[in-house]
Design a protein around this motif. Structure first.
Motif: not given
Ligand SMILES: Cc1ncc(COP(=O)(O)O)c(C=O)c1O
Length: 419
Positions: A40-42, A63-66, A261-262
């Motif tokens: 679910x994360x990373x 870079x994926x961010x929330x 980010x999920x």
């Protein structure tokens, strides 16, 4: 913002249902994969999306961010902007631009926009910089606040490019860092006279922020954002910052954030990214169709301006009209969704009273805010729907004109009787 509904004759401002229904199987398989793996994360879904989005933007890192707001905040924080520095941007943007600046510990100061592109005016930026002083250490000091000016955030609003060559040249001349707010410009392109080639939004500054809020050209099924950069050191710093300041689990080099980010959102975005070029091309076709319809009607409204150095992706199709609010009311009554992006420039927002700006400080942004209206725009919009939108706008205009003519006629008639 009205979202697609079942009233057959209505035209939504944007349609968040059709593209997801078209991709339902692929999207639900992402969700299934996450359930089956517990990732679910990373993990691989995030990393694969990051690679693909960097490739799409012609950058070496993404870079994926929330969220887009945190993406911009982190990009500013790692770019050398110190607490208390001034970051220059425009008042004609979504408040997230200045929230990110303030929340990075900096102070937003504004320059006006260009009347035709609605984006940062290089001339106004130059004026601002020319008014700055140098302190004894050679630092550029804002004439307004007396604080060091260290960065500029140009915003590619509506999917239209800022004139980046001009902004980058000024930044180089004055030693400023440029961080692009590309939150509305996934895939937009700029022809750089300096590099003699087309360049993607998000690939020209030191770093750039993107938002994948659901209504964006590339939208998640929830909150999401990304930073793009060609700087490996910056990319690593952002990865640490988004993950509680740790490069290694429970070893915290700095105090960071929960800005990850999920994996599910990354997987969904990766699936949708494979359609983005097509959707952007469809948006450009829809924009050309609106241009054509308005041009055929003697340009009853001011349509978007696309300079020869810009290939816009029309996140929004924004026109200007005299009686904007009356026109929006009329369109609402006949079931057509519209929006205003944005009705109050940031320097006049209550949230920024402490910045001490006044009405009249940025006349171009103020005039735009009073006249702009965003029309329905999404890749699945049909030519028939567009014809109806324009027909209703022209119909409203002619009714408006008739009323005016009637009023003028009545005044003349009264004058006749009293003569
Ligand atoms: C110009 C601009 N900047 C920043 C943001 C912030 O993005 P997010 O909503 O993903 O935090 C947005 C999104 O709405 C935006 O349009």
């Amino acid at each position: 913002m009205s979202v697609s509904n079942n009233i057959s004759n209505s035209i939504p401002f944007l349609d968040l249902i059709t593209p997801h229904m078209e991709l339902e199987q692929e999207l639900t398989s992402v969700f299934r994969k996450a359930l089956q793996t517990g990732g679910f994360i990373g993990g691989p879904m995030v990393e694969e999306f990051e690679k693909a989005f960097a490739a799409f933007c012609d950058t070496s890192h993404s870079i994926a961010i929330s969220s887009g707001t945190d993406a911009l905040r982190f990009a500013i924080m790692v770019s050398g902007v110190q607490s208390g520095d001034v970051v220059v941007t425009v008042p004609h943007t979504f408040i997230a631009t200045t929230e990110a600046i303030s929340q990075a510990g900096a102070l937003p100061e504004f320059v006006d926009i260009d009347e035709r592109t609605y984006n940062m005016s290089p001339e106004r930026l130059q004026e601002f910089l020319e008014q700055c002083k140098r302190d004894k250490y050679g630092k550029l000091i804002s004439h307004r606040s007396g604080r060091p000016v260290t960065a500029v955030v140009p915003v590619h609003l509506y999917g239209q490019m800022v004139d980046m060559d001009a902004i980058l040249k000024l930044a180089e001349q004055y030693g400023l860092t440029v961080i692009e707010d590309a939150c509305q410009a996934h895939g937009a392109e700029y022809f750089s006279r300096k590099h003699n080639r087309w360049m993607k939004a998000g690939s020209m500054g030191r770093a750039a922020a993107f938002s994948f809020y659901p209504g964006k050209n590339l939208g998640a099924c929830g909150e999401a954002g990304a930073v793009t950069t060609n700087d490996a050191v910056l990319a690593d710093k952002i990865k640490v910052l988004r993950d509680h300041g740790q490069a290694k689990k429970y070893y915290h080099d700095v105090e960071g954030y929960n800005g990850r980010l999920d994996a599910i959102q990354a997987g969904l975005l990766h699936t949708k990214l494979t359609r983005l070029a097509k959707w952007n091309a469809q948006r450009r076709e829809r924009a050309a169709e609106y241009d054509r319809l308005f041009a055929a009607a003697d340009e009853a409204a001011v349509t978007p301006f696309e300079p020869s150095w810009s290939r816009a992706v029309y996140h929004l199709y924004v026109i200007r009209a005299d009686d904007r609010d009356g026109m929006m009311n009329h369109l609402k009554k006949v079931g057509i969704g519209t929006g205003i992006h944005y009705p109050i420039p940031l320097h006049l927002q209550k949230a920024y009273t402490a910045l001490n700006y006044s009405l009249g400080d940025f006349p171009v942004a103020e005039k735009a805010a009073a006249e702009i209206v965003s029309l329905p725009m999404f890749p699945q919009l049909t030519a028939q729907q567009q014809a109806r939108v324009v027909e209703e706008i022209l119909g409203f205009g002619s009714r408006f004109n008739r009323k005016q003519a009637e009023a003028e006629g009545a005044a003349l008639a009264t004058a006749d009787r009293t003569a």
